[in-house]
Design an enzyme around this catalytic site. Structure first.
Site, short mmCIF file in Angstrom:
data_model
loop_
_atom_site.label_atom_id
_atom_site.label_comp_id
_atom_site.label_asym_id
_atom_site.label_seq_id
_atom_site.Cartn_x
_atom_site.Cartn_y
_atom_site.Cartn_z
N CYS A 65 0.84 -1.19 0.00
CA CYS A 65 0.00 0.00 0.00
C CYS A 65 0.89 1.26 0.00
O CYS A 65 1.67 1.45 -0.93
CB CYS A 65 -0.95 -0.05 1.20
N ASP A 113 -8.88 -1.63 -7.78
CA ASP A 113 -8.17 -0.83 -6.77
C ASP A 113 -8.39 0.65 -7.05
O ASP A 113 -7.84 1.20 -8.01
CB ASP A 113 -6.68 -1.17 -6.80
N HIS A 151 -7.62 -4.09 -3.45
CA HIS A 151 -6.51 -3.53 -2.69
C HIS A 151 -6.32 -4.28 -1.36
O HIS A 151 -7.29 -4.64 -0.70
CB HIS A 151 -6.77 -2.05 -2.42
#
Length: 230
Positions: free
Chosen positions: A115, A165, A197
């Protein structure tokens, strides 16, 4: 398995979580946190890397602050408040500390990030090409005008991204892959079908954890790191 250690970051003390394999030595890998901070999930990643034979160091980029997995607003605030120059400085200090550590073998190290940490993985590869020879960014890349000098990257890159995402759309990852290949960088991007995600995160804060895929990817990316780092 691991412990908190201190290291110098441009004359300022910084901290990170260090995990060492049972053998007592191995190639070094920097682990870059998600936007939650240096939480239990990132420590477990470092521990598992140590179980796979690596000396893993996860710098605490928020300097002790942390968001719980149900505090997305706070996580976003912490990420936005993180000074980019401090993050770069702390990651670079962690690189130096890891290379110098008696348990680390070799002069080159790898980096893995998730991330926000995936985005910072690219930046660290660009700012420390003298040490970073393997990089594994998960669902994150630099966006906007604040881009690193990609031409400086010397690392081989194996990236993993989600098909669905909204944070880091796969189209951006593909564009970055094309840009880097144009620069002669050894880069491979995989967009995993049907994923969202944070598909590697067992805490499952976004209800997107894909355990089957995660268990397949662990030997893949750790094998890549061993191949590149020895």
């Amino acid at each position: 398995m691991g412990e908190m250690i201190e290291f110098e970051s441009n004359g300022i003390d910084a901290r990170g979580y260090l995990a060492i394999p049972e053998s007592g030595s191995g190639p070094g890998v920097i682990v870059v946190q998600e936007w939650w901070g240096l939480d239990s999930g990132i420590r477990k990643v470092a521990d598992r890397l140590a179980e796979n034979g690596f000396v893993a160091l996860a710098p605490d980029l928020y300097h002790g602050e942390l968001a719980q997995h149900d505090e997305m607003d706070k996580a976003g605030e912490l990420m936005q408040a993180l000074p980019p120059e401090r993050a770069a400085r702390d990651m670079s200090g962690a690189v130096d500390r890891l290379v110098e550590h008696e348990s680390t073998t070799g002069e080159s190290i790898g980096v893995v990030g998730f991330c926000m940490g995936g985005m910072l993985t690219w930046i660290l590869a660009a700012t420390r090409p003298d040490r970073i020879t393997a990089a594994v960014p998960f669902y994150g890349y630099p966006t906007g005008d604040d881009q690193p000098d990609y031409s400086a990257i010397e690392a081989t890159i194996q990236g993993h991204f989600a098909e669905n995402d909204d944070f880091f759309p796969p189209e951006g990852a593909r564009e970055l892959e094309s840009t880097l290949r144009g620069l002669g960088t050894d880069v491979s991007i995989t967009v995993h079908e049907g994923t969202s995600h944070a598909f590697m995160a067992p805490h499952d804060a976004l209800d997107s954890y894909d355990e089957e895929l995660a268990e397949r990817l662990w030997p893949q990316f750790t094998g890549f790191l061993h191949e590149r780092l020895g």
